[in-house]
Write a protein that holds these residues in place. Structure first.
Motif, PDB file in Angstrom:
ATOM      1  N   ASN A  47       0.822  -1.203   0.000  1.00 40.47           N
ATOM      2  CA  ASN A  47       0.000   0.000   0.000  1.00 40.47           C
ATOM      3  C   ASN A  47       0.860   1.259   0.000  1.00 40.47           C
ATOM      4  O   ASN A  47       0.517   2.253  -0.644  1.00 40.47           O
ATOM      5  CB  ASN A  47      -0.965  -0.006   1.194  1.00 40.47           C
ATOM      6  N   HIS A  48       1.988   1.210   0.694  1.00 44.66           N
ATOM      7  CA  HIS A  48       2.899   2.354   0.710  1.00 44.66           C
ATOM      8  C   HIS A  48       3.508   2.568  -0.676  1.00 44.66           C
ATOM      9  O   HIS A  48       3.691   3.696  -1.128  1.00 44.66           O
ATOM     10  CB  HIS A  48       4.003   2.136   1.754  1.00 44.66           C
ATOM     11  N   HIS A  49       3.780   1.454  -1.351  1.00 48.32           N
ATOM     12  CA  HIS A  49       4.307   1.538  -2.710  1.00 48.32           C
ATOM     13  C   HIS A  49       3.276   2.165  -3.652  1.00 48.32           C
ATOM     14  O   HIS A  49       3.604   2.986  -4.509  1.00 48.32           O
ATOM     15  CB  HIS A  49       4.699   0.123  -3.183  1.00 48.32           C
ATOM     16  N   LEU A  50       2.014   1.790  -3.475  1.00 46.42           N
ATOM     17  CA  LEU A  50       0.956   2.316  -4.343  1.00 46.42           C
ATOM     18  C   LEU A  50       0.678   3.796  -4.070  1.00 46.42           C
ATOM     19  O   LEU A  50       0.321   4.547  -4.969  1.00 46.42           O
ATOM     20  CB  LEU A  50      -0.338   1.509  -4.154  1.00 46.42           C
ATOM     21  N   ASP A  51       0.816   4.196  -2.813  1.00 44.22           N
ATOM     22  CA  ASP A  51       0.583   5.590  -2.440  1.00 44.22           C
ATOM     23  C   ASP A  51       1.442   5.903  -1.224  1.00 44.22           C
ATOM     24  O   ASP A  51       1.128   5.474  -0.107  1.00 44.22           O
ATOM     25  CB  ASP A  51      -0.906   5.794  -2.119  1.00 44.22           C
TER      26      ASP A  51
END
Ligand code: ADP
Length: 170
Positions: A112-116
């Motif tokens: 999720n951190h990678h996506l946003d």
């Protein structure tokens, strides 16, 4: 004092909640104290075969959180980070019961951190009383007519009784 510039701190607690247990409810109560608004986001998962429909799961959650004014219930089927943007939320709440939870949760949080990269995941340790508790364990007990009285709110217990009123195999 709250000014118009005060940014509301909105967190999202996502999950299947099939059905909600006292373990989930403990995380909901504790995290609601830390944020202006907590959205419990019920995943409309097509891959798992849920016992309760999305509508039923949302209805139960609405009933059992009725005393918590800053908690609301929502459903989502979109990518979690996209759903969060639409709700102006930037924190994900997840509960951790054991080391086994941790590995999976770390992977999800990193994804999720990678996506946003504006989104953070905050982990809450389970109340030790509920460290063994999961929705699947509750369903397993209820299926064989065992008592789930101390594991789930009465609203859930009643609905489980109704779902499993016919003994398995009949
Ligand atoms: P999932 O289907 O992704 O496992 P669940 O609906 O089972 O989601 O759980 C949602 C969140 O609640 C997860 O972060 C999970 O770790 C947490 N959780 C579930 N049961 C407990 C419990 N007994 N104590 C603390 N956290 C819990």
């Amino acid at each position: 004092m709250m000014t118009s510039e005060h940014k509301q701190r909105v967190a999202v607690y996502p999950g299947s909640f099939d059905p909600v247990t006292y373990g989930h409810l403990d995380i909901i109560r504790r995290s609601a104290k830390q944020f202006d608004h907590l959205i419990v986001a019920v995943l409309n998962n097509t891959s798992k075969n849920p016992l309760f429909t999305l509508e039923e799961r949302k209805e139960i959650l609405t009933e059992v959180t009725a005393d918590l004014p800053n908690v609301s219930i929502d459903g989502f089927r979109d990518l979690l980070v996209r759903f969060m943007k639409s709700r102006n939320a930037d924190v994900i709440i997840r509960g951790i019961r054991s080391v086994t939870d941790f590995e999976y949760e770390l992977q999800m949080a990193s994804t999720n951190h990678h996506l946003d990269n504006e989104i953070d995941t905050i982990f809450m340790m389970t109340n030790p009383k509920y460290s063994y508790l999961s929705s699947s364990i509750v369903k397993e007990i209820a299926k064989f007519q065992g008592s789930v009285h101390e594991l789930v709110p009465p609203e859930v217990e009643q609905r489980l009784l109704a779902k499993y009123s016919t003994p398995p195999g009949e």
